[in-house]
Scaffold this active site. Structure first.
Site, short mmCIF file in Angstrom:
data_model
loop_
_atom_site.label_atom_id
_atom_site.label_comp_id
_atom_site.label_asym_id
_atom_site.label_seq_id
_atom_site.Cartn_x
_atom_site.Cartn_y
_atom_site.Cartn_z
N ASP A 18 95.52 28.79 65.31
CA ASP A 18 95.89 30.01 64.22
C ASP A 18 97.01 29.91 63.58
OD1 ASP A 18 96.12 32.62 63.62
OD2 ASP A 18 95.40 33.41 65.32
N HIS A 20 98.13 32.30 61.16
CA HIS A 20 98.66 33.77 60.83
C HIS A 20 99.92 33.91 61.02
CE1 HIS A 20 94.15 34.30 60.95
NE2 HIS A 20 94.22 35.03 60.15
#
Length: 144
Positions: A18, A20
């Site tokens: 991930d 983000h």
């Protein structure tokens, strides 16, 4: 603000593949402003990176974020690895879009608690909720 008596050290990061980063920075800011010492290991962090950072800093809690839906896979076995590393009593918190697809949050939460997390937060949870839980879980006093 958290009283200065016991400043908790939190390991914060985004697990797995991930990337983000925005939410991660918002959380870092919120926890720091609340008086916690935040060690942000960034995005694309492995379980081992969370654990190594916790061991190195004698952290009080690990806060795992995941927004791309694979948190269930990425977080599986984390509690067992903390035990192997000698920090099995560390508090584990997780939040974000933790599973793929639309699933009932109570079932998702039950999965993560069953994996050894102390608390799990659904998408859209405001940082203040986790701050309040940390204060409660560690028996801290808050300045008003």
């Amino acid at each position: 603000m958290v009283e200065e008596k016991k400043q908790l050290t939190l390991i914060l990061g985004v697990i797995g593949a991930d990337v983000h980063a925005v939410g991660n920075r918002i959380l870092e800011y919120a926890f720091t402003e609340a008086g916690f010492k935040v060690v942000n290991i960034g995005v694309m962090a492995s379980q081992e990176e969370f654990i190594n950072a916790a061991v190195e800093t004698n952290a009080d809690a690990i806060l795992v974020s995941s927004l791309y839906g694979h948190g269930e896979i990425d977080c599986r076995g984390l509690r067992e690895k903390t035990i192997e590393a000698g920090i099995g009593n560390i508090r584990l918190y997780v939040g974000g879009n933790l599973v793929v697809g639309k699933q009932d949050w109570q079932e998702v939460e039950k999965k993560f608690l069953g994996m050894g997390f102390d608390r799990a937060y659904p998408p859209g949870t405001m940082p203040q909720e986790a701050i309040d839980d940390l204060v409660k879980d560690f028996g801290l006093n808050q300045k008003c």
